[in-house]
Design an enzyme around this catalytic site. Structure first.
Site, short mmCIF file in Angstrom:
data_model
loop_
_atom_site.label_atom_id
_atom_site.label_comp_id
_atom_site.label_asym_id
_atom_site.label_seq_id
_atom_site.Cartn_x
_atom_site.Cartn_y
_atom_site.Cartn_z
N ASP B 139 37.24 -14.96 31.74
CA ASP B 139 35.93 -14.81 32.37
C ASP B 139 34.88 -14.35 31.36
O ASP B 139 33.77 -14.89 31.28
CB ASP B 139 36.06 -13.80 33.51
CG ASP B 139 34.78 -13.66 34.31
OD1 ASP B 139 33.82 -13.07 33.79
OD2 ASP B 139 34.75 -14.14 35.45
N TRP B 168 33.44 -15.32 37.70
CA TRP B 168 33.99 -16.68 37.53
C TRP B 168 35.46 -16.70 37.90
O TRP B 168 35.96 -17.69 38.44
CB TRP B 168 33.80 -17.14 36.08
CG TRP B 168 32.36 -17.12 35.66
CD1 TRP B 168 31.81 -16.43 34.63
CD2 TRP B 168 31.28 -17.83 36.29
NE1 TRP B 168 30.46 -16.66 34.56
CE2 TRP B 168 30.10 -17.51 35.57
CE3 TRP B 168 31.17 -18.68 37.39
CZ2 TRP B 168 28.85 -18.02 35.92
CZ3 TRP B 168 29.92 -19.19 37.74
CH2 TRP B 168 28.79 -18.86 37.01
N ASP B 169 36.18 -15.62 37.59
CA ASP B 169 37.58 -15.55 37.99
C ASP B 169 37.72 -15.67 39.51
O ASP B 169 38.58 -16.39 40.02
CB ASP B 169 38.17 -14.20 37.56
CG ASP B 169 38.72 -14.20 36.14
OD1 ASP B 169 39.07 -15.28 35.64
OD2 ASP B 169 38.79 -13.11 35.55
N PHE B 170 36.89 -14.92 40.23
CA PHE B 170 36.98 -14.97 41.69
C PHE B 170 36.63 -16.36 42.23
O PHE B 170 37.29 -16.87 43.13
CB PHE B 170 36.07 -13.92 42.33
CG PHE B 170 36.66 -12.54 42.37
CD1 PHE B 170 37.78 -12.27 43.13
CD2 PHE B 170 36.09 -11.51 41.65
CE1 PHE B 170 38.33 -11.00 43.17
CE2 PHE B 170 36.62 -10.23 41.68
CZ PHE B 170 37.75 -9.97 42.44
N GLY B 173 39.42 -18.66 41.43
CA GLY B 173 40.55 -18.38 42.31
C GLY B 173 40.35 -19.00 43.68
O GLY B 173 41.29 -19.55 44.28
#
Lengths: 405, 405
Positions: B139, B168-170, B173
C-alpha cells in the site's frame, strides 16, 4: 473487452439509482464483470452530473463520464407518479438475474425496500446511507470522525489532514458490489430477496477497527503523529538529487537488509545498532529509531539521480515506489502504456481522448478494457422497450407527458 | 450473529493463504457473510503475526487478532513437501461450495494457479499482487505513485503527504471478495473455474482514473494543492470555541443555504456574492471563493461551544461531521455504543476486552456482530480431519514429522 459470454456476471441486470461515488462505483465494478447495469437519473441528471473535474475542452464532467462507463443510461421524471412507476417497474422486472437495485435514495418512501418488495418479493436492494440511523453523511464528513484525519499529515502540526481521495466512498462502493453478489447467491439457493444497507460512516469506522487502532487508543491514548513514516516498522520518503521522491519500506528483515545493500549503509547500521543497543531487524527496532535511520539514508538519496536511485533500489530488491503527480501519471501513460497497464485510452464522445481504466480484477489473465460512457438518458426508449415491453405508441405518450425526453 | 443458515454465504468454504491487509480483509468480509474461511499460516505464523499495534496488556497483535476474527486457523510447515501437499489438498477439496482460494503468495510455483488447477480443474483462485507484472509493492509504495500523495496535505508545503490508513489494501481486499463471488457465480452457472489476479498498484491507479483526475491533469497540468478544502465545491473544517473541529460540506444549493441559516451568515453571503459578482449556489462559485467563505464562517465557529455548534448545524440540516481522534472514538464507544453502531465489544482470548466491529453490510436490518479470533493454528487437527478426512493416527504422524504442532 473479452467476449461477453465469458464474463462472470454476464446476464445479470442491475438498476442503479444513485449518485456521487459509492453507488455508481459499485455499478461500474459490476458492469466491468459483465453485468448489464442500467443507471437511472432524474430529468437533467442527478446532483453529480456536473461534478468536478470538468473538461477544459468541452465543459463535460470528467468525473461523471468516468464513473458511468459501460452502463446504459435512462432518464425519467421521477417526480411524477408515472416516472416513479416506470423506475419501480425496471427495478422489479421478472427474471432470475434481474430484480437487483443499487441506490442511495435515502428518504424516498416510494422507493423504499418495502415499496420494491411489494412489487417483487425476492427483490435484492442494496442501499448506501450516510449513517446507519438515516442521517446524511458523505465521505468528507465521516473521514474526520473515524480517527484517521487526526493521525495524518506532518508531525509538526496538530491540525487534522483531510484525505483528498474519497477512499471511503470507493470502499463502500466495493462493499455494495460484494453485497449484491452475496445476496444474489442466497437468492439463487433459497429464493429469498435481501434488504441490505451500508452506511458510509460504518464503512470507515469498521475499517479502522479492523486494524486494532481503537483498542490501541483505548489502552494507551492517541499515538503521536508520525508524518510520512509508516507506523510500526520502517518506511518513509526520500528526495533524490533531481528533487523527485521515492518511498521505501522494510516490513521484513530481508527488505531491511536490501536497503543497506542498495545504499551502502550496511556497516553504518551495524555499528549504529551496536551503539544504540538496538535491533534493526525487528519492527520495533526500526520504528523506534526511524528518525536516525532516515537521517543516515537521506544523503545517499540526495547524492544520486532519480534514475540511479531507481536502479539501485530495484537491483538490491528494496520494496520501493516512486511518487508521481497526476500529470506525471498522465505523461507516463502517453509515453508507455505498459507503465500502468490498468489504464486505457478511450475516445469519449462529448470530450475526446480520456485516460480511463480497466477493472483491476484480471479474470484469466485479461484486463476488462474500458468503453465510453453513453450520453445521459440515451438508452431510455430502448431500455423501456427491452425491459418493460413498451411499444412506440406508449413511448410517444410518455414523451408527450414529459416523463421521458 | 444471526443464525448461520440465514447468512448469505453459508456453506461456502474459502482457503486463505495470505498475510497483511488485503487478502485477510477479504477473508474477513466473506466470513462475516457466513462463509467458512480457513486461514492457513506457516509454522510460527506469517510475517504479519506480530504486526503493530501490539496490546500493552499482553503483547499480542491487536492488528492480527482484528483481521482474523471469525476464521478457522490452520498452521502447517509449508516448507515441507508434506505440508504443501496438505495445503493444496485443503485448497482443492471437492464440493460445489469449496475449491476457492485467496492468496498473496507471489513467487511460489508450488502454489500457482496451474498447480491448483492440476488438482481441481474448476478451482477459483484470487491472488493479490503488488504490481501486475509480479514486482512487489505494498500500500505504502503504490500510494505515492497514483498521484494522491502529491495532492494531500497542507497547501503551504510541496512535500507529499502519505496516508496513514492502508486504504488501497482495504479496497483491494474488498475487490478480492467481490471477485470470489463473481467467479463462484460463473462456476455455478458454467462449471468453469477462475484464475483472478488483482494488483494493488492497479487498484490505486484505477480508482483515481475513475474520478477523471488523470484526464484532468493531462488537460491542464496538476491542480494546486487545496489543503483541507474539498475539491470542486465547498467543504472545510472549523475549530469551535472548545478547540474541537468539525467538517462542513455543501455539495448542493440546499446544503449551502443551510450553512447560512445555521451560522446567521445568509445576508453576509448575499451581499458578498453581489459584491464579487459570484454565485455561491454553484459548485464553481463556492470553490472559487472558498477562502473568503471560510474566513467569513470562522468567527462563528470560534465563538460557539462544540455542543452549540453541533446542535445548530444539525437543526439547520447542514451536512457536517465531527473530528475525533481514535481515543475519542474509543471513549465514545465506552460511553454510548449507539454512537458508532458498527462497533462491537469482544472478549479476545489472549488480550481481553477489545473494540471490534461488525461488517458494515446490514442484511435485512441486522449487523453481523463480531467474534474473537482463535489462537494461531488451533483448528489445524480439526480442519485436517473435517476437510481431508485425516484420522488420529495420521495426525500423530504429521505431528511427529513436525508438519503440524
Amino acid at each position: 473487452m473479452p467476449t461477453p459470454t465469458t464474463l462472470p456476471l454476464s446476464g445479470v441486470r442491475i438498476i442503479e439509482f444513485a449518485s456521487f461515488v459509492a453507488g455508481p462505483s459499485a455499478g461500474k465494478a459490476l458492469a466491468q464483470m459483465g453485468a448489464e447495469v442500467i443507471r437511472v437519473d432524474p430529468m437533467g441528471g442527478n446532483a453529480d452530473v456536473k461534478r468536478w473535474p470538468l473538461s477544459d475542452r468541452t465543459g463535460e464532467s470528467l468525473y461523471w463520464n468516468s464513473l458511468n462507463r459501460g452502463k446504459r443510461s435512462v432518464m425519467l421524471d421521477v417526480r411524477s407518479d408515472v416516472g416513479r412507476d416506470l423506475l419501480l417497474g425496471l427495478a422489479t422486472a421478472p427474471g432470475t438475474d434481474a430484480g437487483i437495485v443499487i441506490d442511495n435514495a435515502v428518504g424516498r418512501p416510494w422507493f423504499s425496500y418495502e415499496a420494491l418488495a411489494a412489487r417483487r418479493e425476492d427483490v435484492i436492494a442494496v442501499r448506501v446511507q450516510g449513517r446507519a440511523d438515516g442521517r446524511p453523511a458523505v465521505d468528507y464528513t465521516v473521514n474526520g470522525a473515524a480517527g484517521v484525519a487526526d493521525m495524518t499529515g506532518p508531525a509538526y502540526t496538530d491540525a487534522p489532514t483531510n484525505h483528498v481521495l474519497p477512499g471511503w466512498d470507493f470502499l463502500c462502493g466495493q462493499q455494495v458490489a460484494t453485497a449484491v453478489l452475496a445476496a444474489l447467491r442466497r437468492r439463487d439457493k433459497t429464493g429469498h430477496g435481501a434488504n441490505v444497507e451500508i452506511a458510509l460512516a460504518d464503512t470507515a469506522t469498521a475499517a479502522v477497527a479492523d486494524l486494532g487502532w481503537f483498542t490501541e487508543a483505548a489502552e494507551r491514548g492517541d499515538r503521536a503523529r508520525h508524518g510520512n513514516h509508516l507506523y510500526g516498522s520502517f518506511g518513509v520518503d526520500f528526495a533524490t538529487a533531481d528533487g523527485d521522491r521515492v518511498m521505501i519500506v522494510a516490513l521484513t528483515p530481508r527488505q531491511w537488509a536490501s536497503i543497506g545493500i542498495a545504499t551502502g549503509t550496511t556497516e553504518v547500521f551495524a555499528a549504529l545498532a551496536a551503539s544504540l543497543e538496538a535491533d534493526f531487524t525487528t519492527d520495533e527496532g526500526r520504528y523506534a529509531h526511524r528518525g536516525v535511520i532516515e537521517a543516515v539514508l537521506t544523503p545517499w538519496f540526495a547524492q544520486h539521480s532519480t534514475v540511479d536511485v531507481h536502479t539501485a533500489l530495484s537491483d538490491a530488491g528494496v520494496l520501493w515506489g516512486p511518487y508521481r503527480s497526476a500529470s506525471v501519471v498522465a505523461a507516463d501513460f502517453e509515453a508507455d502504456a505498459g507503465i500502468d497497464p490498468v489504464l486505457v485510452g478511450v475516445d469519449q464522445p462529448g470530450i475526446g481522448d480520456v485516460i480511463s481504466s480497466s477493472s483491476p480484477m484480471r479474470f484469466d489473465g485479461e484486463y476488462s478494457g474500458s468503453v465510453p460512457a453513453v450520453a445521459l438518458g440515451s438508452d431510455t426508449a430502448v431500455v423501456l422497450g427491452d425491459v418493460l415491453g413498451l411499444d412506440t405508441a406508449e413511448l410517444d405518450r410518455l414523451r408527450a407527458a414529459g416523463v421521458i425526453v
